[in-house]
Enzyme design. Structure first.
Site, PDB file in Angstrom:
ATOM      1  N   LYS A  64       0.857  -1.194   0.000  1.00  0.00           N
ATOM      2  CA  LYS A  64       0.000   0.000   0.000  1.00  0.00           C
ATOM      3  C   LYS A  64       0.890   1.240   0.000  1.00  0.00           C
ATOM      4  CE  LYS A  64      -3.872   2.048   2.627  1.00  0.00           C
ATOM      5  NZ  LYS A  64      -4.728   1.921   3.831  1.00  0.00           N
ATOM      6  N   SER A  81      -9.713   2.063   3.092  1.00  0.00           N
ATOM      7  CA  SER A  81      -8.822   2.812   2.220  1.00  0.00           C
ATOM      8  C   SER A  81      -7.824   1.929   1.465  1.00  0.00           C
ATOM      9  CB  SER A  81      -8.047   3.837   3.048  1.00  0.00           C
ATOM     10  OG  SER A  81      -7.176   3.186   3.955  1.00  0.00           O
ATOM     11  N   SER A 121      -9.997  -0.299   7.227  1.00  0.00           N
ATOM     12  CA  SER A 121      -9.384  -0.129   5.904  1.00  0.00           C
ATOM     13  C   SER A 121      -8.708  -1.365   5.319  1.00  0.00           C
ATOM     14  CB  SER A 121      -8.366   1.012   5.935  1.00  0.00           C
ATOM     15  OG  SER A 121      -9.040   2.245   5.918  1.00  0.00           O
TER      16      SER A 121
END
Lengths: 95, 488, 486
Positions: free
Chosen positions: C76, C151, C175
């Site tokens: 990420k 997210s 997330s």
């Protein structure tokens, strides 16, 4: 605690966000509704409840007082917008 | 109207750790800009603080040194504001639960009296970087080497009532932190800085007046002058019908005045909240005990011991305990010569005079405590008299004894300064002087007996001169009196 | 190999049926072909990946391979990666080449994994749909008109689409778990403090936690083995022994006590999601577990408490983006204030600004006690709910999200968006671990079952999830797009 337009502008100033009057109006409505939701907290009796800052009841570990870092100025300044003579430059600060 | 001044001090002391409070960067002074600013100090995305053990220990030592309450838990908070020398946009500090609680500092005033100033608390925080305003095409340069240097902020109660008291308090703090060895106390390098809160109120009034905060005053002298200026300004302002505004001011040493810092900004709102990257700091009693045991004797204790055990006056005890170096020098001198009062006199007299004259710190004294002690010993055991001792001192100061042998004994020997105590030799010199001074002898004889004591000085002087200062003055005195009185 | 688990890939690498270079090239090719549609990557580091793959193959040849050597994955874009852009989904950091590696990135490298690049995300991890990225929204591989969740939407979509077998995500209020649920993969949020946060760009420091996203619970265990552990650079990381998280995977579930929080099955729960979850629970019963209802009475206060604590911490954490030492700087600032205000206004997107404003307001003088202190008190009550529940049961189960993935662009109102996290947010406030595992579908869109355990019960969660995956095949389903491009 109904939020005022001026409070949004004040928060924007404290947070150093350029915000026009119109922008502030746009945010005001959303933030008001978010804070309305947050206000549910007030319905809960929390007398004598200690605030919880960290999910774990741990205490701070301490680091030995040793210099472990070496000079990496050039490396770190590669991502800097403006440097000269090893200094970060900003518009003149008036004291 | 009679006005009373009310002063509170916030003293920032840079702690003498090797590395920063939350990172492993060096804290050494004077490095090239930003060469000691690493990822954590720069507040790069993703970095995290880890607390320096030594910074905690030093803060606690200070707390013990002022008999403060030491809470079991202390917490770091973030003080949020934007400034280019503050890389993260917040300063990690302690707002609500500081590491050191209420304590007391005893200050010593010029008249030798002591007063207690209360310390509200002391907390740990990180120092900011520096803004350099030399011209970079109209821009300011930022050096973050200092960012993250550990600071202990010591906040007093508004207990001081004059500039002199404020300076005495600052000196007391200085001597405590240097005694403890937790700071070098170097004000010129910014190791100790001070914010002064000043207000005035009509004498007798309970309520405090509105205060002004004078930021970053960094010498004892400036503290005194800044307060003096500020008090005068506030009193004039009020007497002219004005009102003191609560504000931050700067002291300008060149103009010798304080000036309002232009506040384009509205009052700050620092939005303190507990730093989520740091956990509560727990201090257990075993650790406190361990620190307490290793605590050196502090100025107030030393002062008391110098008075009680060594029989020094309050003034002497105060001067001799004012810095750790001074106290250590004195104590060593005393141990070598074996006489506290003599040692005190010499350290405060000849030695301090010479140090002042040559603008030297006691730690740079050309005569060490052992040498001075040996010298004093020779006075005490009558090897030399006081006059010769001063000569020896000067010779030692100048290193005239030569290299490692620069000792009192070597100088006494080389210069033949040994006191003459041989009665026969003194007797002969006394006889000679009496024989050579018929007029003075006649005057002596004609004088009223109670005036004769003063007149004997002339004869003593002559005998001392004849002995090149080596005769024992007391012996000379006694013999002269005996012989002259026999002539009357 | 694109649809295989890490366990399978590691087997193939060990057997020599494929090299890490071949696998890496294959996956880079898929990214090249498919990610134009999905937008799951912000940066693809093909060159570094190939050289890391060669290095891994070399290590294997030298007999120095570990369980993850040569395994490709994605990271990420919230984790700092030295020499590689680390944008955090923001224009603010569009030009930021991180000068250091996050601890977990170093650990994964040391384990021999091969990073293919940095995945898309909601800006500064603020969002539940991945629509808040400066780099544009990510599409859900199961239905390109749906969001992947957020997210960590890029990580979830990349794993689901077969671009990588696993990816690193972060979870501040759901997330990892919510996008895992939306994309039909397995995602684990570890106990707060289990995985180092050093080098992970902070959103809300007391809630943020990194964790693995993969195709199976077993794979999550393998990755957690590599990234968990105390870090001297993170004061909040916990000094506690890291067990082998794969060791207990096969333990039988007979006697397992499962609690179903009453509050997680109430109003607002989509019936198709509820039925998938109820079916999943039946599977556990068939495996010998007992099920009972429990209560987490303060559940409805979790979102309000979160939207005080997280924005407050964020408002402070994001102050460092000031255009001075790194990141976006506005053109021709007239003075210092102008530099700050324009750099930040230009660099941050709407949702980030909204949260900064909320956090700044709630921390300001006169509001602190009513908001921040109150929220922290409520946080303690919420944590206590869980601790009480875990006195009675071993794990809690419920839906990871109230609905399946929603349509892109459908949820414009921030408050409705926030309510998406109703079942995940309390877990971050309490600091406990949670895992989302595929448990069925609502039409084309996957449904995720969330399993929660007490602090440091990751091994237990992985065991429970693994046993479910031994008994079901939801986690083996692949979206069409993944197969078309095989």
């Amino acid at each position: 605690m109904a939020l005022e337009h001026a409070e949004v502008l004040r928060a924007a100033h404290l947070a150093r966000l350029d915000l026009s009057d119109n922008d502030a109006t746009k945010y005001l409505d959303d933030i008001r509704r978010i804070l309305d939701m947050v206000d549910q907290l007030q319905t809960l009796d929390t007398t004598d409840v200690a605030p919880l800052a960290h999910p774990m009841d741990a205490t701070q570990r301490l680091r030995a007082d040793e210099v472990t870092e070496k000079d990496q100025r050039d490396h770190y300044q590669q991502c800097a917008p403006q440097v000269e003579n090893g200094l970060y430059l900003v518009p003149r600060v008036v004291e | 109207m009679q006005w009373e001044t009310v002063i509170g001090l916030e003293v920032h002391v840079q702690l003498a750790t090797q590395s920063k409070i939350f990172s492993g960067s060096s804290t050494a002074f004077g490095a090239e800009p930003n060469t000691q600013a690493n990822a954590v100090d720069l507040g790069l995305p993703g970095v995290l603080p880890v607390l320096n053990e030594q910074a905690v220990a030093m803060a606690l030592q200070f707390g013990l040194g002022i008999n403060a309450e030491i809470p079991e838990v202390s917490v770091f908070d973030r003080k949020n504001y934007f400034y280019p020398d503050l890389p993260k946009g917040y300063q990690t500090s302690q707002m609500y639960e500081p590491i050191v609680g209420r304590g007391e500092v005893e200050i010593l005033l010029d008249d030798g009296s002591a007063r207690v100033i209360r310390v509200h608390h002391a907390h740990l925080e990180e120092d900011a970087g520096k803004s350099l305003h030399e011209d970079f095409h109209g821009m300011t340069g930022i050096d973050l080497n200092r960012a993250g240097t550990p600071l202990l902020e010591i906040v007093s109660e508004p207990d001081m009532r004059s500039a002199k008291e404020a300076v005495a308090y600052l000196r007391a703090i200085h001597s405590i932190v240097t005694y403890l060895g937790i700071s070098d106390g170097n004000m010129a390098e910014g190791s100790m800085r001070c914010d002064v809160n000043v207000s005035v109120r009509p004498k007798g009034q309970e309520e405090f007046g509105t205060r002004a905060e004078i930021k970053n005053v960094n010498s004892f002298r400036f503290v005194e002058r800044a307060i003096a200026y500020e008090v005068e300004r506030q009193v004039e302002l009020i007497e002219d019908g004005g009102k003191v505004v609560q504000e931050t001011r700067l002291y300008d040493p060149e103009a010798d005045e304080t000036r309002s810092m232009r506040t384009k900004e509205e009052a700050n709102d620092y939005r303190y909240f507990p730093c989520p990257d740091l956990l509560p700091v727990m201090v257990d009693s075993a650790y406190i005990d361990h620190l307490r045991e290793s605590l050196p004797e502090l100025p107030a204790e030393k002062r008391a011991r110098f008075q009680d055990e060594l029989g020094l006056s309050a003034y002497d005890a105060g001067v001799l305990s004012s810095s750790r170096a001074m106290a250590e020098y004195f104590e060593r001198t005393k141990d070598v010569c074996g006489d506290a009062k003599q040692a005190a006199n010499w350290v405060q007299g000849e030695l301090s005079g010479a140090l002042n004259r040559d603008a030297l710190d006691i730690s740079d004294s050309p005569i060490n405590a052992d040498q001075l002690g040996e010298l004093i010993k020779r006075v005490i055991d009558n090897t030399i008299n006081g006059k010769a001792a001063k000569q020896v001192f000067q010779a030692l100061w100048n290193g005239e004894g030569g290299g490692e042998n620069n000792s009192a004994d070597a100088i006494i020997e080389a210069r033949g300064l040994k006191q003459v105590t041989d009665t026969g030799a003194i007797d002969a010199m006394v006889e000679q002087v009496i024989a050579d001074s018929p007029a003075q002898v006649a005057q002596y004889r004609d004088a009223e007996p109670d005036k004769r004591g003063k007149m004997i000085g002339y004869f003593v002087g002559q005998v001392m001169k004849a002995s090149r200062g080596t005769a024992n003055p007391q012996q000379v005195n006694t013999l002269l009196k005996e012989k002259l009185d026999a002539l009357c | 190999m694109h649809d295989k688990t890490i366990t399978e890939i590691a087997g193939a690498l060990a057997a020599g049926t494929i090299s890490s270079r071949e696998l890496t090239q294959d996956l880079l090719g898929r990214i090249d072909r498919m990610d134009g549609q999905l937008n799951s990557f912000i940066t693809v580091t093909a060159e570094q990946a190939l050289s890391a793959a060669d290095h891994a193959d070399q290590q294997r040849a030298n007999g120095q391979a570990g369980p993850l050597t040569g395994v490709p994955l994605a990271i990420k874009d919230i984790f700092c990666t030295q020499g590689v852009k680390t944008s955090c989904g923001s224009k603010m950091l569009d030009n930021f080449i991180a000068p250091y590696d996050a601890t977990v990135v170093s650990k994964l490298r040391a384990a021999g994994t091969v990073s293919l690049g940095k995945t898309n995300m909601d800006e500064f991890a603020m969002g539940s749909s991945n629509e808040n990225s400066f780099y544009g929204p990510v599409k859900n591989p199961w239905d390109l008109t749906a969001v992947p969740g957020g997210s960590s939407g890029g990580s979830a979509a990349a794993v689901a689409a077969g671009l990588v077998p696993a990816a690193l995500g972060t979870d501040t209020g759901g997330s990892i778990r919510q996008p895992a649920a939306f994309c039909g993969i397995t995602g684990l949020k570890p106990t707060y403090g289990r995985v180092s946060r050093y080098g992970m760009v902070a959103y809300a420091s007391s809630l943020d936690q990194g964790g693995p996203m993969a195709r199976s619970a077993a794979d999550c265990g393998l990755l957690l083995n590599a990234i968990a552990g105390h870090d001297a650079r993170d004061s909040t990381s916990v000094a506690r022994v890291v067990p082998d998280y794969t060791e207990e995977l096969d333990a039988p579930l007979a006697g397992l006590k499962i609690g179903l929080p009453r509050e997680y099955f109430g109003d607002g729960l989509d019936p198709s999601v509820e039925s998938a979850i109820r079916d999943a629970i039946k599977v556990f019963e068939s495996l010998g577990a007992s099920v009972r209802e429990v209560s987490l009475p303060h559940t409805s206060y979790a979102i309000p408490a979160y939207y005080v604590i997280a924005p407050a911490e964020a408002s402070s954490n994001l102050s460092r983006y000031d255009g001075v030492r790194f990141g976006h700087r506005c053109d021709n600032p007239s003075d210092l204030i102008d530099l700050y205000k324009r750099s930040r206004a230009e660099g941050f997107g709407d949702e980030v600004k909204r949260r900064i404003l909320i956090g700044t307001h709630t921390l300001s003088e006169g509001f602190f006690d009513a908001y921040y202190k109150k929220a922290q008190q409520v946080r303690r009550l919420i944590r206590q709910d869980f601790l009480d529940a875990f006195e009675e049961v071993d794990v809690l189960m419920g839906p990871a999200a109230p609905t399946p993935a929603f349509d892109l662009g459908a949820t414009k109102d921030p408050v409705s968006m926030y309510l998406q996290d109703i079942y995940t947010i309390a877990i971050n406030l309490a600091g406990i671990p949670g895992i989302s595992v595929p448990a069925g579908f609502s039409g084309k869109r996957p449904v995720g079952l969330q399993i929660l355990g007490t602090h440091f019960a990751e091994a237990r969660l992985l065991n429970v999830a693994h046993q479910f995956q031994q008994a079901t095949d939801w986690h083996l389903r692949r979206p069409e797009i993944a197969e078309e491009n095989a």
